[in-house]
Design a protein around this motif. Structure first.
Motif, mmCIF file in Angstrom:
data_model
loop_
_atom_site.group_PDB
_atom_site.id
_atom_site.type_symbol
_atom_site.label_atom_id
_atom_site.label_comp_id
_atom_site.label_asym_id
_atom_site.label_seq_id
_atom_site.Cartn_x
_atom_site.Cartn_y
_atom_site.Cartn_z
ATOM 1 N N ALA A 137 7.386 6.837 0.827
ATOM 2 C CA ALA A 137 8.594 7.208 0.473
ATOM 3 C C ALA A 137 9.374 5.281 0.212
ATOM 4 C CB ALA A 137 9.880 7.582 0.752
ATOM 5 N N ARG A 138 8.705 4.422 0.915
ATOM 6 C CA ARG A 138 9.437 3.067 1.554
ATOM 7 C C ARG A 138 8.572 2.391 0.163
ATOM 8 N NH1 ARG A 138 9.212 3.589 7.254
ATOM 9 N NH2 ARG A 138 11.311 3.471 7.920
ATOM 10 N N ALA A 139 6.936 2.813 -0.176
ATOM 11 C CA ALA A 139 6.538 2.218 -1.273
ATOM 12 C C ALA A 139 7.078 2.731 -2.827
ATOM 13 C CB ALA A 139 4.751 2.652 -0.883
ATOM 14 N N ASP B 140 2.723 12.930 -1.591
ATOM 15 C CA ASP B 140 3.131 13.652 -0.078
ATOM 16 C C ASP B 140 2.358 14.226 1.216
ATOM 17 O OD1 ASP B 140 5.104 13.940 1.863
ATOM 18 O OD2 ASP B 140 7.207 14.046 0.504
ATOM 19 N N GLN C 255 10.156 3.544 -3.206
ATOM 20 C CA GLN C 255 11.828 2.798 -3.745
ATOM 21 C C GLN C 255 11.586 1.169 -4.025
ATOM 22 O OE1 GLN C 255 12.691 -0.134 -0.574
ATOM 23 N NE2 GLN C 255 14.833 -0.119 -2.571
ATOM 24 N N GLN C 256 10.434 0.330 -3.670
ATOM 25 C CA GLN C 256 10.331 -1.024 -3.169
ATOM 26 C C GLN C 256 8.976 -0.997 -4.866
ATOM 27 O OE1 GLN C 256 7.837 -1.769 -0.726
ATOM 28 N NE2 GLN C 256 9.003 -2.179 0.859
ATOM 29 N N ARG C 257 9.130 0.215 -6.209
ATOM 30 C CA ARG C 257 8.097 0.024 -7.150
ATOM 31 C C ARG C 257 9.367 0.415 -7.506
ATOM 32 N NH1 ARG C 257 4.188 2.793 -4.662
ATOM 33 N NH2 ARG C 257 5.189 4.703 -5.463
ATOM 34 N N LEU D 95 6.584 8.547 5.299
ATOM 35 C CA LEU D 95 8.387 6.813 4.957
ATOM 36 C C LEU D 95 7.441 6.001 4.279
ATOM 37 C CD1 LEU D 95 10.035 7.409 8.011
ATOM 38 C CD2 LEU D 95 11.165 7.993 6.281
ATOM 39 N N THR D 96 6.073 6.338 4.775
ATOM 40 C CA THR D 96 5.768 4.860 3.801
ATOM 41 C C THR D 96 5.300 4.635 2.279
ATOM 42 O OG1 THR D 96 4.322 4.014 6.137
ATOM 43 C CG2 THR D 96 3.386 3.775 3.767
#
Length: 78
Positions: free
Chosen positions: A28-30, A69, A32-34, A25-26
């Motif tokens: 994936a969130r990174a 991943d 998404q933020q990019r 999840l970390t």
């Protein structure tokens, strides 16, 4: 361009992912933020696959995510 990354899940995926979920999840969130990861999630209940939608200039954006991943690195998905 948009790229779909399809994951096939191993039979005991739900149990085995517990120790790797926070790292996944970390990552994936990174992404998404990019602005790379648009949407993602498991399919069916219980999950038998997953799909992640990426935005980028080439399919390498999805490939780089998969290589990093922990689910892929630890054999939970192919």
């Amino acid at each position: 361009m948009h790229y779909l990354l399809f994951y096939d899940l191993v039979a005991d995926y739900v149990e085995r992912r517990k120790s790797l979920r926070a790292e996944h999840l970390t990552l994936a969130r990174a992404a998404q933020q990019r602005g790379e990861l648009v949407l993602g999630g498991a399919l069916a209940n219980p999950p038998d696959g997953a799909v992640l939608l990426f935005r980028g200039d080439s399919p390498s954006v999805a490939g780089s995510f998969a290589e990093a991943d922990p689910y892929v690195r630890n054999g939970l998905v192919t």
